[in-house]
Motif scaffolding. Structure first.
Motif, PDB file in Angstrom:
ATOM      1  N   ASN A  34       0.977  -1.380  -0.052  1.00 40.40           N
ATOM      2  CA  ASN A  34      -0.043  -0.153  -0.058  1.00 40.40           C
ATOM      3  C   ASN A  34       0.864   1.152   0.018  1.00 40.40           C
ATOM      4  O   ASN A  34       0.243   2.390   0.215  1.00 40.40           O
ATOM      5  CB  ASN A  34      -0.958   0.119   1.364  1.00 40.40           C
ATOM      6  CG  ASN A  34      -1.973  -1.072   1.222  1.00 40.40           C
ATOM      7  OD1 ASN A  34      -2.348  -1.259   0.186  1.00 40.40           O
ATOM      8  ND2 ASN A  34      -2.390  -1.587   2.135  1.00 40.40           N
ATOM      9  N   ASP A  65      -2.114   9.139  -0.785  1.00 43.36           N
ATOM     10  CA  ASP A  65      -3.345   8.868  -0.867  1.00 43.36           C
ATOM     11  C   ASP A  65      -4.459   9.623  -1.343  1.00 43.36           C
ATOM     12  O   ASP A  65      -4.007  10.818  -1.983  1.00 43.36           O
ATOM     13  CB  ASP A  65      -3.519   8.500   0.427  1.00 43.36           C
ATOM     14  CG  ASP A  65      -3.320   9.582   1.853  1.00 43.36           C
ATOM     15  OD1 ASP A  65      -3.166  10.678   1.155  1.00 43.36           O
ATOM     16  OD2 ASP A  65      -3.236   9.271   2.801  1.00 43.36           O
ATOM     17  N   ASP A  79      -5.073   3.955  -6.451  1.00 44.16           N
ATOM     18  CA  ASP A  79      -6.351   4.443  -6.334  1.00 44.16           C
ATOM     19  C   ASP A  79      -6.626   6.020  -6.306  1.00 44.16           C
ATOM     20  O   ASP A  79      -7.497   6.437  -6.710  1.00 44.16           O
ATOM     21  CB  ASP A  79      -6.817   3.711  -5.050  1.00 44.16           C
ATOM     22  CG  ASP A  79      -7.309   2.246  -5.095  1.00 44.16           C
ATOM     23  OD1 ASP A  79      -7.630   1.912  -6.315  1.00 44.16           O
ATOM     24  OD2 ASP A  79      -7.147   1.656  -4.067  1.00 44.16           O
ATOM     25  N   GLU A 104      -2.677   1.844  -2.903  1.00 39.99           N
ATOM     26  CA  GLU A 104      -3.323   2.974  -2.348  1.00 39.99           C
ATOM     27  C   GLU A 104      -3.098   4.319  -3.191  1.00 39.99           C
ATOM     28  O   GLU A 104      -3.745   4.974  -3.586  1.00 39.99           O
ATOM     29  CB  GLU A 104      -2.708   3.189  -1.035  1.00 39.99           C
ATOM     30  CG  GLU A 104      -3.616   4.310  -0.346  1.00 39.99           C
ATOM     31  CD  GLU A 104      -3.136   4.725   1.156  1.00 39.99           C
ATOM     32  OE1 GLU A 104      -3.859   5.212   1.797  1.00 39.99           O
ATOM     33  OE2 GLU A 104      -2.005   4.310   1.454  1.00 39.99           O
TER      34      GLU A 104
END
Length: 931
Positions: free
Chosen positions: A20, A99, A125, A122
């Motif tokens: 992540n 993020d 995204d 992460e």
């Protein structure tokens, strides 16, 4: 006292980071709306606000995002300049925790963003939240968890995309469905490189052919299945890589790909391609100039290509572990192999683009080959592989440079778990100028290069010769500087380099002088949670440095005690716990030379944390925690505090559980109990807690270090008559007798003899006669007379081994100093000089000189000789105890007594001589007596 030795980095060298992304401070955003803060400064200082726009803009381009944001926050002018669109055309987000919130804070600056590099799911995204509609290039790594949904969303939001690369780790969750979405949403796509897909079907490839007319560079690497026939329909293809793909039908591939009108270069490395397919492709495809087939077993064992049938074409393959090109066996690689290859295909109109592609695919294949860790490639690495990687480090492509540095960091490692490296490969890198190249990359302003170069330097520095070369080339200053980086990846790899370099005694002070100690301590404070790698490496380096007396003081001065205790208390990662405990052990190991031992004990929570770590499920953590408690127990206050925090119970439990553990854990468990047992209250508590049986078991160990420390613990415990009786009842006499007669360690034999002497000097007999409940519960019908006879026999045999008849006969007739000196030298056990006895223990040996047993008299006198021989660490202390108690009178009586054994008389005379020596030294002011 246990002193931890230098230890190198023992985790996987090419460490996998969190899928992540990386947890690091969110420092990419521009700070605040402060008023103009331009300093007015003295006239002698540079007025930075007077610099021209272009000059400051150039300065901004050379800064990482964090420093750029800090600089932009200083004044309104620079804040405006820092938001210039030319500074935000490219983003490397890999070192940051990227993020959704970070994406939102950066979105306003990313209107003109064209290139982005990211790491982890992460970050993937969050990319769409940058709102960079004109994004041209996306490159991601550590994308194993990326799904079709995420990739499809990225493609849908960036229809101007021209390049998409995900790898080198496997994208196992991406399917052909995502490729169809990419093809439909990104019609301008020119480059697509994906790694580790399970299946790339015909429908997906045909979608690329239909919707992406400019697609010229395709890489489906390390896939399970690719539809060969469909790839033949992507007529725009110029560069194709199927490296590492397993289930290729090369007959079908050759039949279809030879018809591709623009195909210029093919990468079939690490596949089952054979000479038939290579020949057909090179012969039938008029546009094909380059075939790369590194590490292809079916091809490598075929010699039919040693000819010149294909003029102007280039085959890059290995024959007999030698890199060959243009179908000839180049046993000697040209100085610049890439320039040589360029000349071979000089008639290619797009030669620069082709050479950049060759660099990329070779760097990828070499990294994959390095990761395979095959010894079959050893000759290749020594002859050509190292040189290729070093040449690739000089590429104009940053990602190629990074991958080459990672390849260097990886190919030298032969054992990931123990970080063992191939010395031949490491020295080949050094011999070919690799150290200087790596340090140059590490000194770059690009953080990606800094990180990978530091990783390679760290791994190479496991080799002592390379470590010396790194230091001589100024590498310690470079790594100490990188350890201060706010980029966690850079700091982590730099800490790893300092860890490995700090193994060498000659490098420790240089690291401290370069500011390495302060940098390492600050790393622990900067990333206290969730950054396991950097914490372990920083603590490991501090542990090695703390083993040096001078550096240990520097570690304490820099706040290292507080940092390491904080790590031991709060960190949940066993690697960091282990190194923190080892560092605390080494800080406490320098005895009277500094006050670190007491300082560690006084640090809030230190002793309690170490006691808790002895209960860890991880053996390394338990071992280092026990070692730390062992060293700390040499301080009186620490010893009692350890017991107050449950140390006796914890260490007895540890000793009981480590019968099948490593010798290191066994030694430290016994050693910690030895240290605690110096206190009479602790000694009694250890006996009552059941600590004697496991120590007797450890005394039977074949490992010298283990049975030596167990003998020391039993010696201390035997001072108490109740414990002495327990030792007899648990079969300890047999174990001690065996040590006394058989151990290769003189120290172990000595302490076993003293333990037996304590047990049978009469006090235990008196205790047993009282009939206490403790005695009754531990008697087990043991025959004390029989045990006594056996013990005394072996004590006598032990002392006899030091008695050379001729010298002792002469010493009995003459008390001349020269004769006594000969006896003293003959009987001396140097290691005993490290033992420190209390006044009660010394007094017991003096009292034993009056024991009815001539053997115990000789044993007591022998012990007093060992404890007072000049040069011993605590000899002055022992002499002071005896002088203050007036023991010289008893020694003179013993030396003259008619019923005293000959050897006891001689030993008593030597002790008197030792006392006179220490008294004379003290009166001269050369040494102070340690009270």
């Amino acid at each position: 006292m246990f002193v931890g030795s230098g230890q190198d980095m023992s985790r996987r060298v090419r460490q996998r980071v969190d899928e992540n992304g990386i947890a690091s401070p969110s420092c990419c955003s521009v700070i605040g709306d402060e008023d103009d803060l331009a300093p007015k400064g003295r006239q002698a200082y540079v007025d930075w606000t007077s610099l021209s726009y272009d000059t400051v803009l150039l300065l901004f381009t050379r800064l990482n995002y964090r420093d750029r944001a800090s600089l932009a926050s200083t004044c309104r002018t620079w804040r405006s300049l820092g938001a210039s669109s030319c500074l935000w055309s490219s983003l490397d987000l890999r070192p940051h925790k990227f993020d959704l919130s970070m994406a939102a804070s950066l979105a306003a600056r990313c209107v003109n963003l064209q290139k982005v590099r990211f790491r982890g799911l992460e970050s993937a995204d969050a990319i769409v939240n940058l709102r960079a509609r004109d994004l041209r290039e996306i490159s991601g790594d550590y994308c194993r968890k990326i799904t079709d949904a995420t990739l499809s969303m990225i493609a849908a939001r960036h229809e101007a995309l021209e390049s998409l690369q995900l790898g080198p780790d496997f994208c196992e969750r991406i399917t052909s469905d995502a490729i169809k979405v990419i093809a439909f949403c990104c019609p301008k796509l020119r480059k697509l490189r994906l790694s580790g897909m399970r299946d790339v079907n015909s429908e997906a490839i045909e979608s690329l052919a239909k919707h992406c007319p400019q697609l010229c560079d395709v890489g489906f690497l390390d896939c399970l299945n690719i539809n060969e026939e469909a790839l033949g329909k992507v007529l725009s293809l110029r560069y194709l890589s199927v490296a590492g793909t397993i289930n290729m039908n090369w007959r079908v591939a050759a039949e279809n790909w030879e018809k591709l009108p623009r195909l210029t270069a093919l990468d079939a490395s690490r596949t089952s391609i054979d000479h038939i397919a290579v020949s057909r492709l090179l012969k039938s495809s008029p546009s094909l100039k380059v075939v790369c087939a590194l590490n292809c077993p079916l091809l490598e064992h075929d010699v039919s290509f040693i000819s010149d049938r294909f003029k102007g074409k280039l085959l890059l393959a290995m024959f007999n572990n030698t890199l060959a090109s243009k179908f000839d066996d180049n046993s000697k690689m040209p100085k610049d192999i890439f320039a040589y290859w360029r000349d071979l295909i000089s008639n290619d109109k797009s030669i620069d683009e082709t050479m950049r592609w060759i660099e990329w695919i070779i760097s990828h294949s070499l990294l994959r080959m390095a990761e395979s860790n095959s010894q079959a490639l050893n000759t290749f690495w020594l002859n050509h592989g190292a040189k290729l990687l070093l040449r690739l480090m000089q590429s104009s492509q940053e990602d190629v440079q990074e991958r080459a540095a990672t390849g260097l960091a990886t190919f030298i490692v032969v054992d990931d778990e123990n970080a063992s490296i191939d010395c031949g490969r490491a020295e080949a890198v050094m011999r070919d100028g690799g150290i200087r190249l790596l340090l140059k990359l590490a000194d770059s302003w690009r953080e990606g290069l800094q990180s990978e170069a530091a990783k390679a330097i760290a791994n190479l520095s496991v080799n002592a010769n390379v470590a010396k070369a790194v230091a001589e080339e100024g590498g310690i200053n470079v790594l100490a500087g990188l350890a201060k980086s706010m980029n966690r990846l850079v700091a982590e790899e730099a800490a790893g380099g300092l860890w490995n370099l700090s193994v060498g005694e000659e490098h420790k002070n240089e690291i401290a002088q370069a500011g390495g100690v302060n940098a390492l301590v600050k790393l622990i404070f900067r990333w206290p949670n969730g950054c396991d790698g950097v914490l372990e490496r920083a603590a490991g380096a501090l542990a090695n440095l703390a083993a040096d007396d001078k550096c240990s003081t520097e570690v304490a001065r820099a706040g290292g005690v507080h940092a390491l205790v904080m790590l031991a208390r709060n960190c949940k990662y066993e690697g960091a716990q282990e190194q923190a405990a080892r560092a605390l052990a080494n800080l406490a190991a320098h005895g009277d030379s500094n006050n670190n031992n007491a300082a560690v004990g006084q640090e809030a929570g230190a002793l309690e944390a170490l006691v808790q770590l002895t209960k860890s499920p991880h053996e390394g953590v338990k071992q280092e925690a026990a070692g730390a408690l062992w060293n700390l127990s040499f301080d009186d206050k620490n010893r009692e505090s350890i017991a107050a925090f449950g140390g006796v119970e914890a260490l007895v439990a540890l000793a009981k559980s480590c019968s099948n553990a490593s010798t290191g854990l066994q030694e430290r468990a016994a050693g910690a109990l030895w240290g605690l047992s110096v206190s009479e209250a602790n000694s009694i508590a250890i006996g009552q807690e059941g600590g004697i049986p496991p120590l007797i078991a450890l005394a039977g160990s074949e490992a010298e270090d283990v049975h030596e420390t167990a003998a020391g613990a039993l010696w201390n415990l035997a001072f108490n008559p109740g414990n002495a009786l327990r030792i007899v009842a648990e079969g300890g006499v047999i174990a001690l007798v065996h040590l006394c007669s058989s151990s290769v360690s003189k120290m172990a034999r000595f302490m076993a003899a003293l333990a037996l002497a304590y047990m049978f000097d009469g006090r235990m007999d008196e205790y047993a006669m009282i009939g206490s409940s403790s005695a009754e519960s531990t008697s087990k019908s043991v025959s004390l007379p029989g045990a006594r006879i056996k013990a005394l026999k072996h004590i006598e045999s032990f002392i006899t081994t030091f008695m050379e008849p001729q010298i002792f006969a002469a010493a009995a007739l003459s008390s001349a100093p020269s004769m006594l000196a000969q006896v003293s030298e003959k009987v001396r056990i140097p290691e005993v000089g490290h033992l420190r006895c209390s006044g009660s223990e010394i007094g017991r040996f003096v009292t034993m000189l009056r024991n009815p047993s001539p053997i115990l008299k000789a044993c007591a006198a022998f012990a007093l000789v060992q404890f007072t021989i000049p040069g011993g660490r605590h000899a002055m202390h022992h002499a002071s105890l005896m002088q203050n108690a007036g023991e010289a009178r008893i020694l003179r009586s013993a030396a003259a007594a008619a019923n005293m054994p000959r050897e006891a008389k001689i030993f008593a005379k030597i002790v008197l001589r030792n006392l006179e020596h220490h008294q004379a030294e003290c009166s001269k002011g050369k040494k102070s007596i340690i009270l």
